[in-house]
Design an enzyme around this catalytic site. Structure first.
Site, PDB file in Angstrom:
ATOM      1  N   PHE A  13       0.823  -1.211   0.000  1.00  0.00           N
ATOM      2  CA  PHE A  13       0.000   0.000   0.000  1.00  0.00           C
ATOM      3  C   PHE A  13       0.859   1.264   0.000  1.00  0.00           C
ATOM      4  O   PHE A  13       0.685   2.157  -0.835  1.00  0.00           O
ATOM      5  CB  PHE A  13      -0.933  -0.042   1.209  1.00  0.00           C
ATOM      6  N   ALA A  74       7.428  -4.995   5.840  1.00  0.00           N
ATOM      7  CA  ALA A  74       7.313  -5.476   7.220  1.00  0.00           C
ATOM      8  C   ALA A  74       6.247  -6.550   7.293  1.00  0.00           C
ATOM      9  O   ALA A  74       5.388  -6.660   6.412  1.00  0.00           O
ATOM     10  CB  ALA A  74       6.955  -4.329   8.162  1.00  0.00           C
ATOM     11  N   TYR A 142       4.303  -7.192  17.325  1.00  0.00           N
ATOM     12  CA  TYR A 142       4.535  -6.317  16.175  1.00  0.00           C
ATOM     13  C   TYR A 142       5.230  -5.030  16.616  1.00  0.00           C
ATOM     14  O   TYR A 142       6.275  -4.650  16.062  1.00  0.00           O
ATOM     15  CB  TYR A 142       3.214  -5.989  15.494  1.00  0.00           C
ATOM     16  N   LYS A 146       9.214  -3.713  15.979  1.00  0.00           N
ATOM     17  CA  LYS A 146       9.539  -2.425  15.355  1.00  0.00           C
ATOM     18  C   LYS A 146      10.451  -1.591  16.268  1.00  0.00           C
ATOM     19  O   LYS A 146      11.369  -0.894  15.798  1.00  0.00           O
ATOM     20  CB  LYS A 146       8.249  -1.663  15.050  1.00  0.00           C
ATOM     21  N   ILE A 208      -2.230   8.695   3.083  1.00  0.00           N
ATOM     22  CA  ILE A 208      -1.095   8.211   2.306  1.00  0.00           C
ATOM     23  C   ILE A 208      -0.466   9.357   1.511  1.00  0.00           C
ATOM     24  O   ILE A 208       0.756   9.432   1.374  1.00  0.00           O
ATOM     25  CB  ILE A 208      -1.523   7.054   1.367  1.00  0.00           C
TER      26      ILE A 208
END
Length: 312
Positions: A13, A74, A142, A146, A208
């Site tokens: 994305f 990721a 998660y 990170k 985005i």
């Protein structure tokens, strides 16, 4: 010669949007992807089998003539988790550290890492947004993976001359997004009445388009940017306001009814959806003034305009 950029997760994305942006702005883009899809003709795609299986030497070959790395790939957060939680650390932590070491060896000048605001926790207190210098408080594998990747990158930047820029976004949305945002959008499009009329929380979101603008400025900034930054649209919204904006963008009537948050939480717990309801009702706000000052940047894209945009 025009700069060459290496973008990992180039078919994702975020990665796909970045490839489009940098190609349109005249950069040479090498996109690291899993699989055989090559949606953009002007991107030099480099297929890999698995991010964590790429060795330091193999990365060095992919980094030939690369000035900037933007690491988006990721193993993303999944509500149901993964079969083996160690996968988060293998993909998100170890593979990132290996790539950073190879990038430093190859003479990459700037390494931009897309992390997550979840490194700081799942929720904020009313009136107190997360700040980049807050203590880390990751709540799941998660986020912890990170956070460990961030530490490895910071150490790599200290040992070398490579500029390391860590970006911690909240939820990213826009055309092509998946996950819970897409699910909520589909519920709104169906015209279903939703029980969020009383939910007046504050959540930071990131279009985005705004993220792409920020990363473009990060790449072009000549002075050192090394550090960690939070970024958002700059206007927090409630779940009630988000549903309203979604309905308006699709031409649907807003169908919200009030339900006390305490009742929503009880229902969520009974249905095994406690985490989902907690996020829909809780606050998660981030302060993005430092990156605005560093880049002389202000968000250009609003929630309403991004939701209303339809890809041709």
């Amino acid at each position: 010669m025009t700069e060459r950029i290496l973008i990992t997760g180039a078919n994702g994305f975020v990665g796909k949007a970045l490839c489009k942006y940098f190609v349109a702005h005249g950069y040479r883009v090498r996109g690291v992807v899993r699989g055989k899809k090559r949606p953009l003709a002007d991107v030099e795609y480099a297929p890999i089998h698995d991010l964590a299986s790429v060795s330091r030497a193999e990365w060095t070959g992919l980094l030939d003539d690369v000035q900037v790395v933007i690491h988006c790939a990721a193993l993303v957060h999944q509500m149901q988790g993964v079969a083996d939680p160690d996968e988060y650390y293998r993909v998100n932590t170890a593979a990132t550290a290996t790539l950073a070491e190879a990038a430093a060896d190859a003479g990459v000048s700037r390494f931009i890492f897309l992390s997550t605001a979840k490194v700081l926790g799942e929720f904020t207190r009313p009136g107190r947004p997360f700040r980049a210098d807050d203590s880390a408080n990751p709540q799941d594998d998660y986020a912890r993976s990170k956070w460990l990747a961030e530490q490895a990158l910071t150490e790599s930047g200290i040992r070398t001359d490579m500029d390391v820029v860590i970006i911690r976004p909240p939820l990213i949305y826009g055309s092509g997004v998946g996950g819970n945002f897409e699910l909520l959008m589909k519920l709104v499009e169906k015209g279903l009445p939703l029980p969020f009329g009383s939910v007046d929380n504050k959540r930071s979101l990131l279009a985005i388009n705004n993220l792409v603008d920020v990363l473009g400025l990060c790449l072009r900034k000549s002075e050192s940017l090394s550090g960690t930054y939070l970024v958002s649209d700059g206007n927090d919204v409630s779940t009630r306001d988000l549903v309203t904006a979604m309905a308006m963008s699709t031409g649907k009537s807003v169908r919200l009814f009030p339900c006390p948050v305490t009742v929503l939480r009880v229902i969520g717990a009974c249905l095994g959806k406690k985490t989902v309801i907690d996020r829909l009702c809780g606050d998660l706000s981030v302060e993005c003034a430092p990156i605005q000052r560093a880049l002389d940047w202000h968000p250009r894209h609003s929630l309403q305009t991004v939701l209303a945009y339809k890809e041709p």
